[in-house]
Design an enzyme around this catalytic site. Sequence first.
Site, PDB file in Angstrom:
ATOM      1  N   HIS A   1       9.946  -2.685  -0.135  1.00 20.72           N
ATOM      2  CA  HIS A   1      11.207  -2.610  -0.894  1.00 20.72           C
ATOM      3  C   HIS A   1      12.225  -1.768  -0.136  1.00 20.72           C
ATOM      4  O   HIS A   1      13.404  -2.091  -0.068  1.00 20.72           O
ATOM      5  CB  HIS A   1      11.011  -1.906  -2.239  1.00 20.72           C
ATOM      6  CG  HIS A   1       9.981  -2.513  -3.144  1.00 20.72           C
ATOM      7  ND1 HIS A   1       8.904  -1.809  -3.602  1.00 20.72           N
ATOM      8  CD2 HIS A   1       9.878  -3.739  -3.685  1.00 20.72           C
ATOM      9  CE1 HIS A   1       8.179  -2.568  -4.399  1.00 20.72           C
ATOM     10  NE2 HIS A   1       8.740  -3.760  -4.463  1.00 20.72           N
TER      11      HIS A   1
ATOM     12  N   LYS B   1       1.046  -3.231  -3.277  1.00 17.03           N
ATOM     13  CA  LYS B   1       0.268  -2.385  -4.159  1.00 17.03           C
ATOM     14  C   LYS B   1      -1.136  -2.951  -4.301  1.00 17.03           C
ATOM     15  O   LYS B   1      -2.125  -2.214  -4.260  1.00 17.03           O
ATOM     16  CB  LYS B   1       0.953  -2.313  -5.519  1.00 17.03           C
ATOM     17  CG  LYS B   1       0.377  -1.202  -6.365  1.00 17.03           C
ATOM     18  CD  LYS B   1       0.912  -1.295  -7.782  1.00 17.03           C
ATOM     19  CE  LYS B   1       0.199  -0.286  -8.674  1.00 17.03           C
ATOM     20  NZ  LYS B   1       0.213  -0.745 -10.056  1.00 17.03           N
TER      21      LYS B   1
END
Length: 521
Positions: free
Chosen positions: A23, A300
Site C-alpha cells: 500500500h 498479510k
Amino acid sequence: MKSARRYLTTPLYYVNAKPHLGHSYTTILVDVIKRHLVQRGNPVIALTGTDEHGEKIEQMAKAAGQDPKAFADEISGHFRETWKQMHLDFDIFYRTTDASHVKKVQQALTKLKDQGDIVYREYTGNYCLGCERFRTDAELTADGLCPDHQKKPEARSEANYFFLMSKYQKRLIDHIEKNPSFIEPAHYKNEVLAFLKQPLEDLSISRPKSRLKWGIELPFDSNHVTYVWFDALLNYLNATGWPDQFDQALWESVTHFTAKDILKPHGIYWPTMLMALNVPQYKTLQVHGYWLMGQSKMSKSLGNVVRPLEVEEKYGRETLRFFLLREMSFGLDSSFTLENYVTCINAYLANGIGNLVSRVLTIALKNFPGTLALDEKTLTAEDKKALEARASALSQWDQGFDELKYQNSLKAWSDLVTAVDLYVNEMKPWALAKAAGTGDATATERLKTVMGVCLRLIQAAAVIIYPVLPRASLDILKTLGVQFSGPAPDSKLALEDRREFKLGAEVPKLFMRVQLPSVDA
Ligand SMILES: [Zn+2]
C-alpha cells in the site's frame, strides 16, 4: 499559459489489513508524482481512501465481535493516520461507506439497469473468497487454485444480477489498441489484450442478502447488495462530482496507479463500466509490480509484512520513500531486504547528500556567517563546468518521470551529488579556509567563489529531490535562504544563478548512518 490540471489516484485500500509496504509504495509514488507535477506548474488533485464493503469485511468484523461499520472505521482510520504521519499530500480521502458514494453507486446502477445493461440470471462457478469473485477455469492454477490466494475456490451457484460487460469487449479492444498509453507499462497492456482474446464473461454485480448484508443495496431489488468491486471502482469518477456536478476536464486528466494484482478490475471492468455509463474513458492506468520478501508476495495472508511507520521511525524520516523509488523498476517486481535498505540509506542519503551538505555548510557558515555573495566574474572555467551538471541532472530527472523510469531520475540526482563531492575534493575548500585564516586575501576570495558554486549546486540538488525527500529538501533550502511562493519549489529554481545566499545559523541534520539490527534483535 496556465498548466493543465491533473488527477491522480491510488486504489482504495481494502480495510481487511492495516497499511503495509505494498500500500505504501503506491501511495508514496502518487505523492511523489504529485509533488513533481506541482514543481512543473501543474495543479494536481490526488485521491486515496478505503474500500469498505464486502464479504471479507463482514466476516472479519464478526470474528472481532464488531459491527462492520465500526470495524471499517477503525481500519480506515489507520490508513488515514499512517498517510498523515508519513506526510503524504492527498486532497481527497475517499470512503465507500460515505452516504454520497452510496447514492451515486445507486444512480449508476439505476442508469445501467434502465438501459438494459444489467440482467438477472443464474450462475455456477468457482468462487474465491479471497478475491470476492468467481474465477474462470482458465484463471486457476494447474492444481485448480486461485493464483493470488493459493486456495481452492468453492463451487457456488446463485442467481445474481449481471453487468453485460461482454457487450463492450470489442470497443475496449479498439480503445486499447488506439491508445498505446492507456495501460502502462506495455506488458500489462499486452496482458489485458491477451485476456480479451477469449470471449469476455459478464460480470456478476450483486450478492443475495441471504449471504451478504454488508454492501450497497441495489436500488431495484432490496434482496441484493452490490458486488464490492462494482461499488468501489466508481469512487474515482464520483470524486469528480459525477453525475450532477461532473468536472469532466479533471476526470479526463486522470491517471490511476495500481499494483498488478488488480489489473483486471482496472483494465477491464472499469473501462467497460465507463463505456456503459457513457462517460469519457480514463486517461492512463499505470501498473506496478509486487514488493517481495524473498520470493513471496508481501501480504498479510502470507505473513511477510513491513510496517511503513515502524521502518521510518527506526531508519530515519523519508528513507523509505527514497529506497522504494530508487529500488523498484516500475512495472516489475522488486525485493525488499533490510540489507539493501540500509546500504541505500548509507550510500545515497547519509554519505551522499547528508555528508555533502554538512561538509560544505560547516565551512560556509564558519567563514561567511550571515550572507555569502557570489561575484559572477570570479568564476573559473572549472567552476562553470561544475555548474553545468545542474541542467543535465534536471533534464534526466524530468525524463525519468516522463518515461516512468523513476530509478533513472534518482540515479541522475545521486550522480549530481557525486559530481559536487568531486568538485569539493578538487577545490579543497578546507585548505583555502586555512590560508584565509592567516590573512591570505586571494584565498579568501577564492574560498567565497568555491563556496558559492557549491551552494548553487546544493540548491539544485535540493530542488530536484524535493518530490522524493520533501522535508530534507525544504530544510536545505531554508538554510540556504532560498525562498519561494506556492506549495513547492518550482523546478526552475534548480538552475537559478543565485548571487547571494542569506545563510541560516545551523547545518541541518539530514540523515544518519544506520546499521542492520543485530541477529539477536
Ligand atoms: Zn483469490
